[in-house]
Design an enzyme around this catalytic site. Structure first.
Site, PDB file in Angstrom:
ATOM      1  N   GLU A  40       9.706 -16.605   4.323  1.00  0.00           N
ATOM      2  CA  GLU A  40      10.176 -15.751   5.419  1.00  0.00           C
ATOM      3  C   GLU A  40      11.066 -14.641   4.827  1.00  0.00           C
ATOM      4  O   GLU A  40      11.861 -14.907   3.913  1.00  0.00           O
ATOM      5  CB  GLU A  40      11.010 -16.630   6.374  1.00  0.00           C
ATOM      6  CG  GLU A  40      11.681 -15.911   7.516  1.00  0.00           C
ATOM      7  CD  GLU A  40      12.557 -16.875   8.361  1.00  0.00           C
ATOM      8  OE1 GLU A  40      12.802 -18.020   7.921  1.00  0.00           O
ATOM      9  OE2 GLU A  40      12.976 -16.462   9.462  1.00  0.00           O
ATOM     10  N   LYS A 109       7.896 -13.552  14.826  1.00  0.00           N
ATOM     11  CA  LYS A 109       8.508 -14.871  15.042  1.00  0.00           C
ATOM     12  C   LYS A 109       8.943 -15.074  16.494  1.00  0.00           C
ATOM     13  O   LYS A 109       9.706 -14.268  17.046  1.00  0.00           O
ATOM     14  CB  LYS A 109       9.704 -15.034  14.105  1.00  0.00           C
ATOM     15  CG  LYS A 109      10.319 -16.433  14.101  1.00  0.00           C
ATOM     16  CD  LYS A 109      11.453 -16.510  13.049  1.00  0.00           C
ATOM     17  CE  LYS A 109      12.037 -17.905  12.922  1.00  0.00           C
ATOM     18  NZ  LYS A 109      13.106 -17.950  11.897  1.00  0.00           N
ATOM     19  N   CYS A 137       9.130 -20.388   9.849  1.00  0.00           N
ATOM     20  CA  CYS A 137      10.299 -21.264   9.761  1.00  0.00           C
ATOM     21  C   CYS A 137      10.549 -22.087  11.033  1.00  0.00           C
ATOM     22  O   CYS A 137       9.809 -22.978  11.341  1.00  0.00           O
ATOM     23  CB  CYS A 137      11.529 -20.474   9.325  1.00  0.00           C
ATOM     24  SG  CYS A 137      12.773 -21.544   8.567  1.00  0.00           S
TER      25      CYS A 137
HETATM   26  C1  ACM Z   1      14.957 -20.363  10.106  1.00  0.00           C
HETATM   27  O1  ACM Z   1      14.195 -20.269  11.062  1.00  0.00           O
HETATM   28  N1  ACM Z   1      14.986 -19.421   9.175  1.00  0.00           N
HETATM   29  C2  ACM Z   1      15.831 -21.522   9.930  1.00  0.00           C
END
Ligand code: ACM
Length: 213
Positions: A40, A109, A137
């Site tokens: 990420e 995201k 993530c």
């Molecule tokens: C995250 O979503 N970077 C913990």
């Protein structure tokens, strides 16, 4: 379909896009695989303090990072899934690109984590590209994310991450098992502004076997 997959668990340098892209390009020159997953926000680092910091290193798609990755994907006939910091009009997104050399898919995201909510606009759609479902993530924490990707036809989940909490490596074994999908979780390592990232990138098969951690 037989596929060779991998990840590049790296330590990005906060706010230094050129250095991070160069680091990844250099390392991936040596790799022969069908698909590689990067962390990420691999091109910017994670622990932004202000919106201005994010604005200064966010980029449009296509842009500097994706053009470089596309060239590499073409040269090596390889798919690259990478988390990048995206600017689109006035909005900032924590995005992941799916780059084949022929086209670029973009996932934004959905489940933003803690301070990310101060800077980023959440995405609202889970996307599958060539049977590869992409999530980022903290999406792992919500069973509906992988479930949605599986119902949309994903056979494998590409999962760029910057993990801080300890739950993900084991949770993704369960996500793979309950959905019968392979998964590649690429975490980062290192520390930024008091946050420590846990590493433990891994590959899980569609029966929940941990193939590599
Ligand atoms: C995250 O979503 N970077 C913990």
């Amino acid at each position: 379909r037989k596929m060779r997959v991998g990840f590049f668990q790296m330590e990005p340098e906060l706010l230094n896009v050129e250095a991070n892209v160069e680091k990844a390009l250099k390392a991936l020159q040596r790799v022969k695989t069908d698909m590689i997953v990067l962390p990420e926000l691999f091109n910017t680092g994670y622990a932004f303090k202000t919106r201005k910091e994010v604005e200064e290193c966010a980029e449009p798609i296509p842009g500097y990072t994706t053009e470089n990755l596309t060239e590499l994907a073409r040269d090596k006939d390889m798919t690259i899934v990478a988390g990048i910091c995206e600017r689109r009009n006035d909005a900032l997104y924590n995005s992941a690109v799916y780059i084949t050399g022929k086209y670029t898919g973009v996932y934004r995201k959905v489940h933003l984590f803690l301070d990310e909510k101060k800077f980023f606009t959440p995405g609202n759609e889970f996307l599958v590209f060539d049977s590869i479902g992409v999530m980022i993530c903290f999406d792992y924490f919500f069973p509906e994310a992988v479930r949605t990707l599986m119902l949309k036809g994903a056979k494998l989940i590409a999962h760029p991450s910057n993990l801080i909490l300890p739950y993900c490596p084991d949770a993704m074994v369960v996500r793979s098992l309950e959905n019968r999908v392979f998964s590649v979780t690429c975490n980062r390592i290192g520390e930024e502004r008091g946050l420590t990232f846990i590493g433990k990138s891994q590959i899980v098969d569609s029966k929940g076997n941990l193939l590599y951690r």
